[in-house]
Design a protein around this motif. Structure first.
Motif, mmCIF file in Angstrom:
data_model
loop_
_atom_site.group_PDB
_atom_site.id
_atom_site.type_symbol
_atom_site.label_atom_id
_atom_site.label_comp_id
_atom_site.label_asym_id
_atom_site.label_seq_id
_atom_site.Cartn_x
_atom_site.Cartn_y
_atom_site.Cartn_z
ATOM 1 N N ASN A 242 2.053 -5.595 -6.026
ATOM 2 C CA ASN A 242 1.687 -3.828 -6.159
ATOM 3 C C ASN A 242 1.974 -3.808 -6.918
ATOM 4 O O ASN A 242 2.723 -4.049 -8.185
ATOM 5 C CB ASN A 242 2.351 -3.646 -4.507
ATOM 6 N N THR A 243 0.638 -3.268 -7.481
ATOM 7 C CA THR A 243 0.916 -2.811 -8.924
ATOM 8 C C THR A 243 0.889 -1.065 -8.504
ATOM 9 O O THR A 243 0.553 -1.190 -7.553
ATOM 10 C CB THR A 243 -0.551 -2.897 -9.166
ATOM 11 N N LEU A 244 1.689 -0.321 -9.194
ATOM 12 C CA LEU A 244 2.142 1.396 -8.392
ATOM 13 C C LEU A 244 1.552 2.175 -9.641
ATOM 14 O O LEU A 244 1.181 2.194 -10.939
ATOM 15 C CB LEU A 244 3.649 0.993 -8.995
ATOM 16 N N LYS A 245 1.376 3.392 -9.394
ATOM 17 C CA LYS A 245 0.924 4.518 -9.996
ATOM 18 C C LYS A 245 1.264 5.555 -9.473
ATOM 19 O O LYS A 245 1.123 6.166 -8.277
ATOM 20 C CB LYS A 245 -0.757 4.473 -9.918
ATOM 21 N N SER A 246 2.355 6.356 -10.154
ATOM 22 C CA SER A 246 3.141 7.671 -9.248
ATOM 23 C C SER A 246 1.902 8.967 -9.846
ATOM 24 O O SER A 246 1.363 8.686 -11.545
ATOM 25 C CB SER A 246 4.371 7.084 -10.879
ATOM 26 N N PRO A 247 2.084 9.236 -9.207
ATOM 27 C CA PRO A 247 1.115 10.900 -9.348
ATOM 28 C C PRO A 247 1.591 11.457 -10.228
ATOM 29 O O PRO A 247 2.929 11.844 -10.005
ATOM 30 C CB PRO A 247 0.458 10.729 -7.993
ATOM 31 N N GLY A 248 1.453 11.975 -11.645
ATOM 32 C CA GLY A 248 1.997 13.166 -12.053
ATOM 33 C C GLY A 248 2.139 14.796 -11.654
ATOM 34 O O GLY A 248 2.460 15.442 -11.796
ATOM 35 N N ASN A 249 0.351 14.639 -10.900
ATOM 36 C CA ASN A 249 0.580 16.223 -10.468
ATOM 37 C C ASN A 249 -0.761 15.959 -8.963
ATOM 38 O O ASN A 249 -1.399 14.742 -8.995
ATOM 39 C CB ASN A 249 -0.468 17.173 -11.523
ATOM 40 N N VAL A 250 -0.842 17.140 -8.555
ATOM 41 C CA VAL A 250 -1.184 16.975 -7.009
ATOM 42 C C VAL A 250 -2.773 16.372 -7.529
ATOM 43 O O VAL A 250 -3.508 15.930 -6.729
ATOM 44 C CB VAL A 250 -2.062 18.762 -5.933
ATOM 45 N N SER A 251 -3.817 16.955 -8.800
ATOM 46 C CA SER A 251 -5.317 16.023 -8.922
ATOM 47 C C SER A 251 -5.068 14.723 -9.209
ATOM 48 O O SER A 251 -6.517 14.264 -8.796
ATOM 49 C CB SER A 251 -5.613 16.968 -10.016
ATOM 50 N N GLU A 252 -3.787 14.520 -9.532
ATOM 51 C CA GLU A 252 -3.971 12.242 -9.181
ATOM 52 C C GLU A 252 -4.043 11.878 -7.744
ATOM 53 O O GLU A 252 -4.230 10.344 -7.762
ATOM 54 C CB GLU A 252 -3.109 12.475 -10.282
ATOM 55 N N LEU A 253 -3.059 13.008 -6.231
ATOM 56 C CA LEU A 253 -2.938 12.004 -5.666
ATOM 57 C C LEU A 253 -4.863 11.013 -5.294
ATOM 58 O O LEU A 253 -5.572 11.596 -5.472
ATOM 59 C CB LEU A 253 -2.962 13.506 -4.685
ATOM 60 N N ALA A 254 -4.432 10.183 -4.402
ATOM 61 C CA ALA A 254 -6.059 10.117 -3.426
ATOM 62 C C ALA A 254 -6.134 10.394 -3.125
ATOM 63 O O ALA A 254 -7.849 10.591 -2.987
ATOM 64 C CB ALA A 254 -5.601 8.884 -3.369
ATOM 65 N N VAL A 255 -5.946 11.188 -2.496
ATOM 66 C CA VAL A 255 -6.786 12.124 -1.607
ATOM 67 C C VAL A 255 -8.083 13.399 -2.031
ATOM 68 O O VAL A 255 -8.926 14.022 -1.987
ATOM 69 C CB VAL A 255 -6.022 13.012 -0.192
ATOM 70 N N ALA B 35 -1.420 11.218 6.876
ATOM 71 C CA ALA B 35 -3.110 11.112 6.053
ATOM 72 C C ALA B 35 -3.278 10.499 4.709
ATOM 73 O O ALA B 35 -3.468 9.476 4.077
ATOM 74 C CB ALA B 35 -3.901 12.410 7.010
ATOM 75 N N MET B 36 -2.521 11.986 4.130
ATOM 76 C CA MET B 36 -2.574 11.305 2.783
ATOM 77 C C MET B 36 -1.841 9.970 2.147
ATOM 78 O O MET B 36 -2.245 9.540 1.635
ATOM 79 C CB MET B 36 -1.186 12.651 2.161
ATOM 80 N N LEU B 37 0.087 9.710 2.958
ATOM 81 C CA LEU B 37 0.474 8.778 2.687
ATOM 82 C C LEU B 37 -0.460 7.256 2.427
ATOM 83 O O LEU B 37 -0.849 6.632 2.115
ATOM 84 C CB LEU B 37 1.020 8.406 3.106
ATOM 85 N N THR B 38 -1.434 7.654 3.661
ATOM 86 C CA THR B 38 -2.513 6.634 3.717
ATOM 87 C C THR B 38 -3.120 6.301 2.553
ATOM 88 O O THR B 38 -4.090 5.247 2.440
ATOM 89 C CB THR B 38 -3.682 6.189 5.696
#
Ligand code: T4K
Length: 407
Positions: free
Chosen positions: A2-15, A321-324
């Motif tokens: 699994n490659t990981l990407k840590s979001p630094g701020n809210v705009s980087e979240l997948a949603v 849903a955000m986690l999905t």
């Protein structure tokens, strides 16, 4: 991998349009796979001796090892915990009404209803997620014959209080111990409490035998009935002395169970390590509390359970849903509670009135991934996702709403 990407701020979240934190889905209940060499060696032995089922040598060895671990006289392997519960309930001659939590996997209730015994749903204590003994007492009627507590998340019920009620009211006490393998209560291993305790070794459980379960009891007479019942009631060639079913564990499952058992300490270590990573990672996440384990007891740390405050700014389902979207497939166990599932919803449409804690709790619990398929780095990234989302709930809510509108 699994490659990981840590979001630094809210705009980087997948949603919000970023790429998912995990490239592969991170699932609750990924099976723990024990030593393959040992497993395949056992498969070869099994094939060489052409003994595949019907109380074979691996099943007998599995029972011996389970008994030794739990300090019980009998721990009879069966094909799964649902059939194990059905057999234990029937062997203990329960009938009429039996008090159970609604906050449990539906198999606990089904094992009763399948035999036309009425499950009477009892509320749980919000702190423990387990049966509230005071509520149990209130539900006893002349038709009540037993109490079945579930050790939810492997954290034991208030066994002393339930045992005292059962003794005083002349009821049979049993436990659905599907989650509680290798856990202890007051320093004694789960398995030796009540009239019987039933374990699950399903693929998703702490210890797996592909599918499987076991019924632990110190009652010789009950054990004798259970052994007959799981084998159609056969007491020898062509001699049936009891009504029975087919609850036997196969040799292939016992081989997996034995191999998993050899890796038990390593599994606990992995789960404990992940649990501590969650404790640390969630400490700075607003509006979330992690259900703790009593580390003065033996614990399997198999479930990472968080609860969301009502002030979180996001509902539990929005967080899921955000986690999905991040490729984290969190679960809402045991939403919506057995009493809101069929056939119970139709049989007892007003049951919820007596289950306020169950209804509140099942709306706020989220189960997160752990086990050997999850690394502390995964936990760190997952907690980072929650931290970012719950620090800016409004932005997440807006993003979810526009995704739903577009769908
Ligand atoms: N009592 C209690 C309190 C229980 O929790 C259970 C079972 C029982 C009794 C009955 O025990 P058994 O008769 O099963 O021995 C899952 C399990 O199927 C069930 O055994 C378990 N409780 C329950 C809590 O969870 P679902 O409907 O959530 O299963 P599913 O297919 O959605 O899988 C769960 C997760 O595991 C998913 O994230 C996928 C993952 N998974 C699953 C399997 C089977 C894998 O990654 N690999 C796999 O091989 O019920």
């Amino acid at each position: 991998m699994n490659t990981l990407k840590s979001p630094g701020n809210v705009s980087e979240l997948a949603v919000c349009g970023g790429s998912p934190a995990f490239s592969e889905p991170l699932l609750v209940g990924r099976p723990n796979i024990a030593d393959r060499e040992r497993l395949f060696a056992r498969f070869n032995d099994m094939l060489d001796r052409r003994w595949l089922s019907n109380n074979g040598p691996f099943v007998q060895e599995f029972e011996r090892r389970l008994c030794a671990l739990m300090g019980v006289r009998h721990c009879i392997p069966v094909c799964n915990a649902t059939i194990g519960l059905e057999i234990a309930i029937r062997a203990a001659q329960l009938h009429g009404e039996v008090i159970v939590p609604s906050y449990t996997f539906v198999a606990t209730a089904h094992a009763l209803q399948w035999q036309e015994i009425t499950p009477v749903f009892c509320d749980v204590d919000e702190r423990t997620h387990n049966l509230d003994p005071a509520q149990v007492e209130r539900l006893i009627t002349p038709r009540t014959t037993g109490i079945i507590g579930t050790h939810v998340w492997g954290r034991p019920c208030d066994i002393d209080a339930l045992a005292e009620i059962a003794r005083r009211r002349n009821l049979t006490l049993m436990f659905d111990a599907a989650h509680a393998f290798a856990c202890s209560y007051g320093g004694r291993m789960i398995g030796g409490f009540g009239r019987a305790e039933v374990f699950s070794f399903h693929a998703t459980k702490f210890l797996n035998s592909f599918e499987g379960g076991a019924i632990a009891t110190n009652d010789d007479e009950l054990a004798a009935r259970i052994r007959l019942m799981k084998n159609f009631g056969f007491a020898g060639f062509d001699k049936v002395v009891f009504i029975g079913t087919n609850g036997k564990m196969t040799e292939v499952c016992a081989a997996m169970g034995l191999t998993s058992l050899e890796g038990l300490d390593a599994l606990v270590d992995v789960n404990r390590r992940n649990y501590h990573a969650y404790v640390q990672g969630l400490a700075s996440v607003p509006s979330v509390s992690l259900l703790g384990y009593d580390e003065s007891e033996r614990c399997n740390f198999q479930y990472i359970v968080i609860e969301l405050d009502s002030s979180a700014g996001l509902s539990r389902d929005e967080v899921v849903a955000m986690l999905t979207a991040e490729n984290v497939i969190a679960r809402r166990y045991f939403w919506p509670g057995c009493h809101r599932m069929e056939p119970y919803r139709s049989y007892f449409p007003h049951a919820g009135l007596l289950l306020p804690n169950t209804e509140r709790m099942s709306e706020r619990v989220i189960v997160l991934p752990t086990g050997t398929a999850v690394s502390p780095q995964d936990v760190d990234v997952l907690c980072g996702v929650l931290r970012v989302a719950l620090t800016s709930p409004e932005a997440v809510r807006r993003a979810l709403a526009s995704r739903n509108a577009a769908a």
